[in-house]
Scaffold this active site. Structure first.
Site, PDB file in Angstrom:
ATOM      1  N   LYS A 149       1.142  -1.302  -0.041  1.00 47.38           N
ATOM      2  CA  LYS A 149      -0.229   0.188  -0.498  1.00 47.38           C
ATOM      3  C   LYS A 149       0.835   1.381   0.589  1.00 47.38           C
ATOM      4  CE  LYS A 149      -3.999   1.765   2.780  1.00 47.38           C
ATOM      5  NZ  LYS A 149      -4.578   1.565   4.452  1.00 47.38           N
ATOM      6  N   LEU A 198      -6.713   8.635   3.712  1.00 46.34           N
ATOM      7  CA  LEU A 198      -6.966   6.774   4.240  1.00 46.34           C
ATOM      8  C   LEU A 198      -8.157   6.007   4.971  1.00 46.34           C
ATOM      9  CD1 LEU A 198      -3.272   6.057   5.422  1.00 46.34           C
ATOM     10  CD2 LEU A 198      -4.058   5.809   2.967  1.00 46.34           C
ATOM     11  N   SER A 224      -9.238   1.457   2.204  1.00 42.01           N
ATOM     12  CA  SER A 224      -8.248   2.467   2.398  1.00 42.01           C
ATOM     13  C   SER A 224      -7.329   1.440   0.906  1.00 42.01           C
ATOM     14  CB  SER A 224      -7.597   3.147   3.544  1.00 42.01           C
ATOM     15  OG  SER A 224      -6.802   2.560   3.529  1.00 42.01           O
ATOM     16  N   ILE A 245      -7.893   0.292  10.142  1.00 44.30           N
ATOM     17  CA  ILE A 245      -7.847   1.655  11.660  1.00 44.30           C
ATOM     18  C   ILE A 245      -9.828   1.164  11.209  1.00 44.30           C
ATOM     19  CG2 ILE A 245      -8.268   3.599  10.214  1.00 44.30           C
ATOM     20  CD1 ILE A 245      -6.602   4.520  12.802  1.00 44.30           C
ATOM     21  N   GLY A 246     -10.398   1.146  10.129  1.00 38.84           N
ATOM     22  CA  GLY A 246     -11.955   1.046  10.397  1.00 38.84           C
ATOM     23  C   GLY A 246     -12.506  -0.065   9.422  1.00 38.84           C
ATOM     24  N   GLY A 247     -11.293  -0.488   8.771  1.00 40.09           N
ATOM     25  CA  GLY A 247     -11.969  -1.470   8.208  1.00 40.09           C
ATOM     26  C   GLY A 247     -11.252  -2.396   6.955  1.00 40.09           C
ATOM     27  N   SER A 248     -10.494  -1.008   6.761  1.00 41.61           N
ATOM     28  CA  SER A 248      -9.291  -1.206   5.322  1.00 41.61           C
ATOM     29  C   SER A 248      -8.757  -1.850   4.877  1.00 41.61           C
ATOM     30  CB  SER A 248      -8.153   0.190   5.288  1.00 41.61           C
ATOM     31  OG  SER A 248      -8.672   2.056   5.863  1.00 41.61           O
TER      32      SER A 248
END
Lengths: 566, 566
Positions: A149, A198, A224, A245-248
């Protein structure tokens, strides 16, 4: 931080891509026929990164038609088997690199998933490995190229994490995880796209444009780590590294039908990755591999952790990567988080898994009720951007870069917290973590003391949604708040004959209604993969891989490429 | 938070102590001779908690003269051996409780180290154990009473952590660690003193007055786990639990000549302890045992961790308590942090240890240069009170409780940080942690790849200092910033014939000069213990215990009580 006009920088970003592409084209040296085929492919990239291209509807079909069979023979091989071939000298490292580079070039034209190619660095390392085949061939990842990434530091390259103002931030070191993988024989060959800020489950930025889904370009790639999802979804990388951090990691893995592991904090080195809000510690991002191959994910995890990364990165815990044999599994099935109900294909996937597992003698399935998931967003909404988004907004204002719709949605409601407000939300977080653990252990342990091994749940209320509509993170960020590891795994793809929208439905709330309406027709989501989440308590990452392997055996590999090669 | 006048509350605090003492006196039922002896003891407690008493100069001497031999026969027994006696039924649990309670009552009159006795709860549990001897005697800590620092939640009691405004904060649960220990056969019998704000290496509060050193009452007990240090220093508790965010387990353990383990964050449940600044996560407090018995510390750690506390407290890592045999040790010796040089007795202790270890074939000693320790206080000075001390000051202003000299010194320089300032100091912290780890590994690993196992260093620039002069935390808080585990261990006591002040000395700086002047005469520090720190990388707690055992064997037990009983 640059203060040039953002449009000038967008052009510069485009030319960085273009230069790296041209070098890569020289490396792979297409013959005339392939060159012509390539030139005629519809491009997912616009003229500049402000524009979007006109991708083909189902990229993978054209991808398979374009990539030469000799390349597919390498790239579609199970990476763990390819490793054997590399070690045995059946293929040289340079051959493998050229194949994957060919695949990536074609994949990216169709989906806009590569931020920058690394032909020089990759070739140098592949040649070095080939020269030292005898002494290095026993390295666990000998000769395997991998994708990273964009936000992961790579020496000599600008790290923007999707904000043009950082186009001059050339780092002079590799991320620790990259160094560790290189020491073990693997090396990065492309840097993949990530979105502005992101903080979206899609992948759009003025540094690259829009990354589209590998199965259906009218749907999002997820984000992201969108570029990773798509590149790996097309089998154009053996594995890649994302962050979450939230589903990336999970949304792009799920939306492109592959595996993705959001590892427990403290297992893998992540602290040196770039992003906004550095120094904010209330909610931390974590890294993990994405791959169509679960064995490769297992091997990559083992290789990194065997290297004792805690002697390099002080945030890590010295927990070895250890599979323990287990005769019996106790699995919770969470059908809905009671905030947004899953769409018909997701519900069908849950049924498939339940059915398959209940046929096994050693799996006990229990319905898992979500524990007060409505507490999650009010906490995360404050802690993700605890400065009210000031840091992120400054990255835009310095160049005039416009705020994208999805970013704007993500920071909506953020507030510049004073210290006691931060502490308040931290306490809410701590309380919820403790109560959730107690709930999991007290409510779901059986009379023999067997604790629930994992929970199977949706990754998202739907399969890959249409662009600019992925406005609910609850099924993924829930586990970031708790820091539970999650493996997403493929189950099936949307079936136009089975996955009809519900004719009648009483929505739970506004956002549930939004998602209900989004799933207007199975045709809109044609060919979209349906993945699910496998969630465990902290530091049970290995167990998730174990269960994932059993699931794969039972469900079968549903990915198109796998089927084709078979 | 109460808003009554602080002087009224101080009287109330005193009466809580008094009531619990009277109940405890009934429990132990002194005979007439002992009762008279006890009544005549000079008290370290004043009329109210605003006053100080007039303790005897060397409490331990009077302690030993006062405590009946039949009690000492139990309390001075190595706790691990006492456990065998309890399991075998040589002593009942109630007998052991009464002995330790007698010892604690006498200890506290001489030093003011107990905040509150727990006679009813302790007796109830001891009787319960006795009644169930047959079924419970195999519990690892069967029948062992222990002491807890006041800030550790204990059901039905007010937890003030030294601020009178919390005198009505009656908690309705036990700390997780207390529950775990109780399940394993141990139980709290006293709550020990801690100071106002918990942020001092001494132990003074309006909730209890001043706790004095067990060896020399003109010197401080250390803090903030001051009561634990003194009670255990007198062998009036088999072990106790403290907490440490800047030296709060280590200074009281060191100043009273016992062992104290500041464990690595994530090994022991601490998250439910009380303090100011709850929700502040930039620097976290950690718990650990204090005891004159290293075997007991080892056993307590093992017992807690064997119970899998990570299934109760979500902040913990699932790392088992595991001793691994090691043939060779590589130890760094850090003589000074180059900010404040140690006093003559501390230097002598370092020499003793070096000499003893260098005689052993399997210890390699290397000089260890501190790595930029001057970076530590500027970071911690901001992160300890990142709200500028507002939260703490509110606990005083509500009742008018005056700020104590040492607290005032601790919060001096604190600033109410805005979010980006907090992030800045967090980044400084992260950078320093990473660089320190790299320094330790890269500079001190030998050619065979043997990493430095531990560093031996001072705990403080001096032995227990005079009251209100412990104004330097560098030797302890350094390891809080890095989250390295530290075992403090006893080496010797001040020797008036050997530990002369330096006649000539060129101070490094103002604070170094202050400490140089404080060490005016060995007589001022008569009988004071000299301990040192044994510091390891994160999660090497077990290894520190291993090395500590070898050190004890080589140095010999220097503690007065041990010598006497031998």
């Amino acid at each position: 931080m640059l203060s040039d006009n953002w449009e000038v920088l967008a052009t510069k970003a485009q030319s960085i891509y273009q230069n790296s592409l041209e070098k890569s084209l020289k490396l792979v040296n297409f013959d005339k026929a392939l060159g012509q085929k390539y030139n005629e492919l519809p491009s997912a990239k616009g003229e500049t990164t402000k524009d979007y291209g006109s991708p083909t509807k189902h990229p993978f079909q054209l991808y398979l038609k374009t990539v030469p069979q000799s390349v597919l023979d390498i790239t579609e091989k199970e990476p763990v088997d390819l490793l054997t071939d590399l070690k045995n000298g059946k293929f040289t490292c340079v051959e493998v690199l050229k194949s994957y580079m060919t695949a990536a070039i074609i994949a990216s034209k169709l989906t806009n998933c590569v931020q920058e190619y690394l032909p020089d660095e990759a070739l140098e390392y592949a040649e070095y490995l080939d020269r030292n085949h005898e002494t290095m061939k026993d390295l666990p990842l000998y000769g395997l190229p991998f994708s990273i990434k964009e936000m992961i530091p790579f020496i000599g390259r600008a790290v923007t994490h999707g904000s043009l103002c950082y186009l001059d931030r050339i780092v002079d070191y590799n991320a620790d995880i990259v160094n560790i993988l290189k020491k073990n024989g693997a090396y990065p060959f492309v840097r993949t796209t990530n979105p502005q800020s992101l903080m979206m489950l899609e992948c759009v930025s003025y540094a690259h444009g829009r990354t589209v889904n590998s199965f259906n370009s009218e749907l999002t790639s997820g984000g992201s780590s969108g570029g990773e999802g798509v590149l790996n979804g097309l089998y154009a990388s053996p594995f890649g590294l994302g962050s979450d951090i939230g589903g990336s990691i999970r949304s792009p893995a799920a939306f492109n039908g592959i595996y993705g592991l959001r590892s427990t904090l403290g297992r893998l080195p992540t602290a040196d990755y770039f992003s906004c809000n550095r120094g904010s510690e209330s909610i931390l991002s974590v890294t993990g591999p994405l791959s169509r191959s679960l064995e490769t994910i297992d091997l990559v995890m083992k290789t990194i952790i065997d290297s004792k990364p805690w002697l390099i990165d002080p945030t890590l815990a010295p927990i070895e990567w250890k599979h323990t044999k287990q005769d019996k599994f106790r699995i919770g099935i969470m059908v809905s988080d009671n905030i947004v109900n899953p769409s018909p294909p997701v519900k069908r996937a849950l049924n498939i898994v339940q059915e398959k597992l209940s046929e096994l003698g050693n799996f006990e399935l229990v319905p898992f009720e979500p524990f007060q998931h409505e507490r999650t967003m009010p906490i995360l909404g404050k802690l993700y951007f605890e400065d009210g988004g000031r840091d992120f907004k400054a990255t835009l204002s310095s160049t005039g870069e416009p705020l994208l719709v999805q970013t704007s949605w993500a920071i909506d409601g953020a507030k510049d917290l004073e210290m006691h407000e931060q502490w308040y939300y931290n306490l809410e977080k701590q309380k919820y973590r403790k109560e959730y653990l107690q709930y999991w252990v007290d409510k779901y342990t059986d009379k023999d003391g067997h604790i629930l091994d994992a929970v199977i749940a949706p990754v998202f209320p739907n399969v890959a949604p249409k662009h600019e509509t992925s406005k609910y993170w609850g099924y993924t960020c829930q586990w970031n708040l708790l820091d539970y590891p999650v493996l997403v795994f493929p189950v099936t793809t949307v079936d136009e004959n089975l996955d009809h929208p519900l004719a009648e439905y009483k929505p739970l709330n506004e956002i549930d209604e939004y998602f209900y309406k989004q799933y207007d027709d199975a045709k809109s989501f044609a060919k979209a993969p349906v993945n699910l989440s496998l969630i465990g308590l902290r530091n049970t990452d290995e167990k998730l891989i174990e269960i994932g392997k059993i699931l794969r055996q039972e469900i079968g590999d549903t990915h198109f490429c796998f089927k084709k090669v078979k």
